[in-house]
Write a protein that holds these residues in place. Structure first.
Motif: not given
Length: 225
Positions: A158-185
């Protein structure tokens, strides 16, 4: 399936015990529970240590939310990582439902659930009971996440320079890396709203930081098209 369950905490004594208990009642028992403390000045560490060997505590001088999550997963010993903020809760079947997704798909990298807000204040609970904010949403947040250890080796910390959106930024990088995601409803994560939520107390800074990471992501995408 060895799942390390990580609770980052900073002065979270008011709700920490509830968070730990929601891990202990999981229908799929965690391999370990790691409480990562960010230099708390209250009783958070004492509460975590009161559980004995069931809960392992790691500490650091105050470094912020992202640094605390990084401390947690870098200290973890499991093959999968799950995170829960100290003021939030999991439904009892959260881990078992997500584990089933990995068992059904050997190529799955990470999985999130839907989440739902609840309010500590009875007045706010009544105010928002019929609001769209009270409905379930896809939880692109660390509190809903179950990920293979290898995902963090590919996506990074996680990007330690971010205080509020570190999770959002991590998820963006995960999507950019082409990783396979499943979303449970299913709603398997409960996000507590209270007066001390960081994004509520510093909402202007939170919005500015969110816009900054979105702009950065758009620039990266334009650069590769």
């Amino acid at each position: 399936m060895k799942i390390s369950c990580i609770i980052p905490v900073f002065n979270g004594e008011r709700y920490l015990r509830e968070a730990i208990e929601s891990m202990l009642v999981q229908t799929l028992s965690p391999f370990e529970i790691v409480v990562a403390d960010d230099g708390s000045a209250d009783g958070s560490v004492e509460i975590a240590r009161s559980y004995g060997g069931i809960v392992r505590v790691v500490t650091q001088p105050t470094g912020g939310p992202a640094a605390t999550r990084n401390l947690g997963w870098k200290s973890a010993l499991g093959d999968y990582f799950a995170f829960l903020d100290a003021d939030d809760l999991w439904e009892p079947e959260k881990l078992s439902r997500q584990a089933a997704c990995f068992e059904a798909d050997a190529e799955l990298d990470y999985c999130v659930t839907h989440a739902k807000m609840f309010w500590s204040s009875p007045e706010e609970a009544e105010m928002y009971k019929d609001s769209t904010r009270a409905g379930s949403i896809p939880g692109y947040a660390t509190t809903t996440l179950l990920a293979r250890r290898e995902v963090f080796e590919r996506v990074g910390a996680f990007n330690e320079s971010l205080w509020f959106t570190d999770a959002t930024e991590w998820f963006i990088r995960a999507e950019e890396a082409g990783l396979k995601l499943h979303v449970l409803e299913d709603v398997l994560t409960l996000h507590r709203m209270h007066a001390h939520n960081l994004t509520r107390r510093r909402s202007d800074e939170s919005r500015a930081e969110f816009l900054s990471i979105v702009r950065s992501a758009l620039k990266r995408r334009r650069a590769v098209t």
